[in-house]
Design a protein around this motif. Structure first.
Motif, short mmCIF file in Angstrom:
data_model
loop_
_atom_site.label_atom_id
_atom_site.label_comp_id
_atom_site.label_asym_id
_atom_site.label_seq_id
_atom_site.Cartn_x
_atom_site.Cartn_y
_atom_site.Cartn_z
N MET A 175 34.74 4.91 -3.06
CA MET A 175 34.61 5.49 -1.58
C MET A 175 34.03 4.55 -0.59
SD MET A 175 36.25 8.16 -1.95
CE MET A 175 35.81 8.91 -0.17
N LYS A 176 33.04 3.73 -0.84
CA LYS A 176 32.50 2.63 0.06
C LYS A 176 33.89 1.54 0.29
CE LYS A 176 27.84 2.54 -1.13
NZ LYS A 176 27.58 2.76 -2.57
N THR A 177 34.73 1.27 -0.49
CA THR A 177 35.94 0.51 -0.38
C THR A 177 36.81 1.30 0.49
OG1 THR A 177 35.50 -0.43 -2.59
CG2 THR A 177 37.90 -0.76 -1.44
N VAL A 178 36.89 2.47 0.28
CA VAL A 178 37.90 3.38 0.97
C VAL A 178 37.40 3.44 2.44
CG1 VAL A 178 38.67 5.77 1.43
CG2 VAL A 178 38.72 4.92 -0.93
N ASP A 179 35.96 3.59 2.35
CA ASP A 179 35.82 3.77 4.03
C ASP A 179 35.75 2.45 4.60
OD1 ASP A 179 34.69 6.35 3.36
OD2 ASP A 179 32.94 5.93 2.81
#
Ligand SMILES: *Cc1c(COP(=O)(O)O)cnc(C)c1O
Length: 440
Positions: free
Chosen positions: A315-319
């Motif tokens: 989710m850090k990558t997605v953000d």
């Protein structure tokens, strides 16, 4: 259109054939380099090697007959049980594994059709789903003789409730909501849909094919995930794919019902075949046991903590992708909840952007209504974040400076398709495309 290839008279050494396989891959999409979005769900090389081992341990076994392979029966039952607990179904929910999301969707539709016929005598069944629902629902409706009733979405791409209310008739057997839908990663209003379904006594299927093995972990990580599973009163079935965000081997999905009584309508039984008594849960006969074993192996290898750390990182990558894309000047469509989303822009032609990105060997899906680019983020896309954003920024500037590009490449074709007034022509075009697919 000709079949130009025939079975070779003489065989070729296995080694040579295997080298041919390796060489033939050269022109394929470079998922391993993170340049593919969707289609491949690669967690890590270590995990992929693990999947291959688990799969090939059961390479020849057949999930068709659990009598012969009790271990496969155990794996499937345990995978279903784990899914039931993850998706609010506890000990009461009942299900089976299938070969993928489409088969799960098909069996959900078939089950509700047979249930509605048997319990209510509905012989001209109808089902209601949003224009953004996966085409598998159209396909299932077509295959199983159920009338598809499609309703629009609101400006946030969520299934429009008033339209659903108006679409309900005495022949309605099923309402479908997605959690989330694929095109924009947006959640349909599941609580409202389920309460509507319950008040009319019809089925409510939640298509969590892409979200089923993601949302429970995102919620645990503190993300705002509206209730979508069996904890919602009125939900009668849920589809959840293992081979997408469960990070298992392909050929694995899960279909759950609120109870065993409803699941009964999924099964097919043949009593008078000279080949013996025959009972089958789903469309397939022979079932690759490898995909069942690999699913079980993955759930046990990762465990809750493994999925939580995977999703916390992902989710850090997605953000980072979302923030970077917005900074360039694009906007995110709707309010996506997880690892998949779409972006658009009023300032540039999105198909030109897609053309420019494809030219830099990014494989991405383009969408229409609104014109947008779809991203399904997996751990493979993490290392290429900056490269992607740099290419996208350059594409944005080129597209802005050169509006004439809209008349070239795929952008021209999409522009034409959008303008074709006759849907029959689009059909013709797509059928031609399918024929071409089988040309040698
Ligand atoms: C992928 C998907 C499906 C179909 O699943 P397959 O495994 O491709 O057959 C259905 N619904 C949603 C929301 C999906 O993302």
């Amino acid at each position: 259109m000709e079949n130009k290839v025939t079975l070779p008279k003489k065989g070729t050494a296995r080694e040579t054939v295997l080298s041919a396989l390796s060489e033939n891959r050269a022109g394929d999409s470079k998922w391993h380099e993170g340049r593919t979005f969707s289609l491949v769900y690669h967690e890590s090389d270590e995990h992929t090697e693990f999947l291959k081992k688990a799969y090939t341990t059961y390479f020849h076994e057949n999930g068709l007959n659990p009598g012969a392979f009790p271990s496969i029966r155990k794996y499937e039952a345990e995978v279903v049980s784990i899914a039931a607990h993850l998706l609010g179904g506890g000990e009461r929910a009942a299900g089976s594994m299938t070969s993928g999301g489409s088969e799960s969707v098909m069996m959900a539709v078939k089950t509700h059709r047979d249930w509605a016929f048997e319990t209510k005598g509905i012989s001209e069944p109808e089902m209601i789903f949003a224009v953004t629902a996966h085409p598998a629902f159209d396909k299932a409706a077509h295959y199983f003789g159920v009338k598809p009733v499609k309703v629009p979405v609101d400006s946030h791409q969520r299934m429009d409730l008033d339209s659903v209310k108006r679409a309900i008739t005495k022949n309605t057997i099923l309402i479908v909501g997605s959690a989330p839908q694929y095109p924009h990663g947006v959640m349909d209003p599941i609580i409202d849909l389920a309460s509507l379904a319950k008040s009319y006594g019809v089925g409510m299927h939640v298509d969590a094919c892409v979200g089923g093995f993601m949302l429970p972990f995102l919620r645990k990580l503190g993300r705002d995930i509206p209730p979508f599973d069996f904890s919602v009163d009125g939900v009668t079935s849920i589809s959840a794919d293992l081979h997408k965000y469960g990070f298992t081997a392909k050929g694995a999905s899960c279909l759950l019902f609120c109870d065993k009584e409803l699941r009964r309508f999924q099964f097919f039984i043949s009593k008078d075949w000279p080949g013996g008594l025959f009972a089958s849960p789903s469309v397939t006969g022979t079932r690759p046991a490898g995909s069942i074993a690999a699913a079980w192996a993955t759930l046990n290898a990762l465990g809750e903590e493994g999925y939580l750390s995977l999703y916390s990182k992902l989710m850090k990558t997605v953000d980072a992708y979302r923030t970077g894309i917005e900074k360039i000047g694009f906007s995110i469509v709707g309010n996506p909840v997880g690892t998949l989303f779409a972006y658009t822009s009023k300032d540039v032609n999105m198909h030109v952007i897609a053309d420019l990105m494809s030219a830099k060997s990014w494989f991405l899906d383009r969408q229409m209504n609104p014109d947008s680019i779809h991203l399904t983020i997996t751990p493979a896309n993490e290392p290429v974040l900056n490269e992607y954003l740099a290419d996208l920024k350059a594409a944005f500037e080129t597209a802005k400076a050169h509006p004439e590009l809209a008349g070239e490449g795929m952008a021209a074709m999409y522009g034409m398709v959008a303008k074709i007034p006759d849907p029959a022509m689009v059909h013709q075009f797509l059928y031609q495309y399918m024929d071409q697919r089988y040309e040698t």
